[in-house]
Write a protein that holds these residues in place. Sequence first.
Motif, PDB file in Angstrom:
ATOM      1  N   ASN A  92       0.865  -1.180   0.000  1.00 41.53           N
ATOM      2  CA  ASN A  92       0.000   0.000   0.000  1.00 41.53           C
ATOM      3  C   ASN A  92       0.898   1.225   0.000  1.00 41.53           C
ATOM      4  O   ASN A  92       1.355   1.694   1.045  1.00 41.53           O
ATOM      5  CB  ASN A  92      -0.924   0.017   1.214  1.00 41.53           C
TER       6      ASN A  92
ATOM      7  N   ALA B 207       0.185   4.742   1.984  1.00 40.58           N
ATOM      8  CA  ALA B 207       0.147   4.787   3.453  1.00 40.58           C
ATOM      9  C   ALA B 207       1.017   5.893   4.031  1.00 40.58           C
ATOM     10  O   ALA B 207       0.692   6.475   5.065  1.00 40.58           O
ATOM     11  CB  ALA B 207       0.552   3.432   4.025  1.00 40.58           C
TER      12      ALA B 207
ATOM     13  N   GLN C  40      -0.616   9.057   4.739  1.00 43.40           N
ATOM     14  CA  GLN C  40      -1.730   8.965   5.677  1.00 43.40           C
ATOM     15  C   GLN C  40      -1.222   8.600   7.071  1.00 43.40           C
ATOM     16  O   GLN C  40      -1.701   7.665   7.697  1.00 43.40           O
ATOM     17  CB  GLN C  40      -2.740   7.918   5.201  1.00 43.40           C
TER      18      GLN C  40
ATOM     19  N   ARG D 184       1.524   7.184   8.056  1.00 45.00           N
ATOM     20  CA  ARG D 184       2.109   5.847   8.143  1.00 45.00           C
ATOM     21  C   ARG D 184       1.051   4.803   8.506  1.00 45.00           C
ATOM     22  O   ARG D 184       1.181   4.042   9.454  1.00 45.00           O
ATOM     23  CB  ARG D 184       3.222   5.832   9.181  1.00 45.00           C
ATOM     24  N   ALA D 185       0.016   4.756   7.690  1.00 47.89           N
ATOM     25  CA  ALA D 185      -1.146   3.921   7.992  1.00 47.89           C
ATOM     26  C   ALA D 185      -0.905   2.438   7.790  1.00 47.89           C
ATOM     27  O   ALA D 185      -1.741   1.621   8.176  1.00 47.89           O
ATOM     28  CB  ALA D 185      -2.335   4.359   7.130  1.00 47.89           C
ATOM     29  N   SER D 186       0.236   2.067   7.168  1.00 47.08           N
ATOM     30  CA  SER D 186       0.458   0.651   6.883  1.00 47.08           C
ATOM     31  C   SER D 186       1.942   0.326   6.869  1.00 47.08           C
ATOM     32  O   SER D 186       2.758   1.113   6.380  1.00 47.08           O
ATOM     33  CB  SER D 186      -0.151   0.281   5.520  1.00 47.08           C
TER      34      SER D 186
ATOM     35  N   ASP E  55       3.872  -0.207   3.136  1.00 47.96           N
ATOM     36  CA  ASP E  55       4.501   0.814   2.307  1.00 47.96           C
ATOM     37  C   ASP E  55       6.013   0.618   2.358  1.00 47.96           C
ATOM     38  O   ASP E  55       6.520  -0.171   3.169  1.00 47.96           O
ATOM     39  CB  ASP E  55       4.138   2.205   2.830  1.00 47.96           C
TER      40      ASP E  55
ATOM     41  N   GLY F 175      -0.191  -0.729  11.400  1.00 45.67           N
ATOM     42  CA  GLY F 175      -0.929   0.463  11.014  1.00 45.67           C
ATOM     43  C   GLY F 175      -2.431   0.260  11.011  1.00 45.67           C
ATOM     44  O   GLY F 175      -2.934  -0.867  10.988  1.00 45.67           O
TER      45      GLY F 175
ATOM     46  N   TRP G 194      -4.450   0.871   8.596  1.00 46.06           N
ATOM     47  CA  TRP G 194      -4.870   0.193   7.366  1.00 46.06           C
ATOM     48  C   TRP G 194      -4.670  -1.309   7.483  1.00 46.06           C
ATOM     49  O   TRP G 194      -5.524  -2.092   7.044  1.00 46.06           O
ATOM     50  CB  TRP G 194      -4.103   0.724   6.158  1.00 46.06           C
ATOM     51  N   ASP G 195      -3.573  -1.728   8.071  1.00 41.91           N
ATOM     52  CA  ASP G 195      -3.274  -3.152   8.195  1.00 41.91           C
ATOM     53  C   ASP G 195      -4.356  -3.862   9.012  1.00 41.91           C
ATOM     54  O   ASP G 195      -4.712  -5.008   8.725  1.00 41.91           O
ATOM     55  CB  ASP G 195      -1.910  -3.350   8.854  1.00 41.91           C
TER      56      ASP G 195
ATOM     57  N   LEU H   3      -9.059   6.199   4.069  1.00 40.11           N
ATOM     58  CA  LEU H   3      -7.834   5.421   4.006  1.00 40.11           C
ATOM     59  C   LEU H   3      -7.650   4.909   2.580  1.00 40.11           C
ATOM     60  O   LEU H   3      -8.452   4.117   2.082  1.00 40.11           O
ATOM     61  CB  LEU H   3      -7.886   4.249   4.983  1.00 40.11           C
TER      62      LEU H   3
END
Length: 811
Positions: A419, A422, A425, A427-429, A432, A456, A458-459, A492
Amino acid sequence: MKSIFYIVSLFFLVSALAKAQPTAQQFTGYYDFTYQENKGSILLEVKDLNKEFLYVHSLTTGLGSNDIGLDRGQLGDGVVVKWIKSGNKLLLMQPNLKYRASSPNEDEKASIEQAFAKSVLFGFEIKEEKNGVYVIDLTPFLMEDAHGVTKRLKDRKQGTYKLDKSRSVLWMENTKSFPKNSEFEALLTFIGTPTGKDIRSVAPDASSISVIQHHSFVELPDAAYKLRVFHPRCGSFYTSYMDYSTPVFEPLEKRLITRHRLEKKNPAAAISEAVEPIIYYLDRATPEPVRGALIEGAAWWNDAFETAGYTNAFQVKMLPEDADPMDLRYNVIQWVHRSTRGWSYGGSITDPRTGEIIKGHVSLGSLRIRQDFMIAQGLLKEPFKENDENHSSMMEMALARIRQLGAHEVGHTLGFAHNFAASAQDRASVMDYPHPKIDIVDGELSLKDAYSVGIGVWDKLAVQYSYGNPAGNQSETAYLQSIIKTANVANLKFLSDSDARVASGANASAHLWDNGTNPSEELVHVLKVREIAMNQFSIHNIKSGEPLSVLEDVFVPIYFAHRYQVEAAVKLIGGIAYEYLTKDGIQEFNNVNADQQLEALRAILKTIDPETLKIPQSVLKLFPPRAYGYGRTRESFQSETGVSFDPLNAAATSVDMTFDLLFHPERMNRITTQHVIKNQYKSQNRGSLVIESSTSSSFSLGNILNVASLKVFNDYDKDDAYGLSIAHRNQELFLNHLMNLMASTRTNIDVKATARDQLNTIEKDLSKRDSFENQLLSQIKQFNTHPELFKVKKLPAVPDGSPIGCGYPKE
């Protein structure tokens, strides 16, 4: 007495014969087989004809070259096969699972099977038959180059090799059979004439290369696994096939996510233990403190599984001492050595019928940690001034990266794709590619927040989609839709490789090795970080007694610290703000507006400013000719001045990188197309800086070329000899790229015409200037006279970086 003599003689005779007879070793398990030591062969017993099982080939040992790409522990294909008997032969046949029929109509299924090709992997003569059990000699099959070593060497231009059977043998160390899988190995030797430097650099004798190839015969999972449908915003990998029994009003292609099997002990409970937890095992060869960092980072995933309703469902342990990492019963994180640093990757063996992951296998390059250590070493101010053992801050950043890397690669083997949105955002995931985030605190560089800690947001949603379960009377469809809706409401984004890995990329959010919500602002910040790091760089950035050649190499990632953020910012030029759109979901996409494009252009042009590119005199004094034994490598500055350090070539290489990205033919085509479609084409004032109003959704290619031209030909200090020389090279490079836009077969007619207008304007301006410009004028005249002779000037590539190479070929 005579009887005793005969008995004793018979005893010794039998013993002697027993010793003289070669031994035959028996193996029982999923497949029973016999190893005949005297013949060096394996006789396999086949009981179940027409019953499908999984066949996997892999490499137990590798070549140790990142560029060749044949690593220790590398997984190959996992394919469904079955035994077919015809006459005196057994055929190992691979059915075609790309085309199927889920209909209960057997005739309809047969029609699909007959319509598409199958593959026979090998044919075996039946040696013996006992009560429906067929004995075959498996050895020739095991000795085949199933993993494609010869093809890989040829494709990588390392030479033409062939398998030498006289130097190849069965390898019995990890040839075993278990109740649900049988494992075989063979040492294969390939001979040939080496033609590439990569193979010569890793092989003791490059004309003879030996590797151990692994084969697995594995029982396929039962039918209790529950399929889960793929959604373009779910973040998962998928497997697909064509189902020809599908009604006309339904899609023919079926897509299923890939995931491990995970079931709750108590399906009714909101939180439950798993029937069988997902366990990953770390290679025992991994040293400390890397071992502890990898275990910690990989274990972050358990937090995500808890949000999906499981407790302790994901675990990380050390690999048992007697375990073979290639055994398909183990999910493994393997520590892989190469002669140069290179990529780490996470691979899986899946059931091609369903997408169920059977084995996850992570390969972590052992030299990756050293690059982060060196980056930190270059960023810190005089780290070795007082003490050569003062490396705690550098190790802290390097280990933080290893934790994140471990989580990232394990994520792939859990079924999750990259992703690359991320980083924009917060460090949403962990999926990345993270560039170290360097803060400026009171004028000093801080590495404290270089890499994120933990899984994250997202994860967690990705795990919920792949592994979570509906609650109460909720249908699975409604449950999955609710996860996608949650991601949409939280804004997200999920954007993967196809939208991030191209030099001409247009997505405003999908970038590799970047940071920040605003690529342009982050580029300006990175340039400030780079400036501070260069100005404080000193002899104390290396340890006592080390040659200054090491200091030069430590400086490389500092000088080119902006390289990936340039790529992120340049995607705003002619960029598009888009995601994976669906009906009843996200449906809007727009071109990046003119203000954002202008902001990006201004930030990008800072990277070609002579003041940005000049290396401080105090640093230049630290770079003498290379020391004996410490010659230049692919990760060093290259030189056009022989043995001396070449600061002008370093600057030109950096500028050429920026121009390559900015003036990519597809980007130029896109800019002209966007402008025309919006009906905003205007004649441009070539003599002054003109930018359209912020209400327009794009600005023209003429604007971009004009602004860049003004920067290149006017914005520099003519009294600074060092900066002036850099500016002259910038002018030559700019003309080179402008001519390439006209000469390229990949640019459209509008791009060619606009570039021609700009070149004509530059020619008129240069004709009024001094002697240096006469040299540029002669190049323009030569191009105008003989455009067919034009060739893009080749500059040395930017030294390898992420972790190896820029990732893009020069256009």
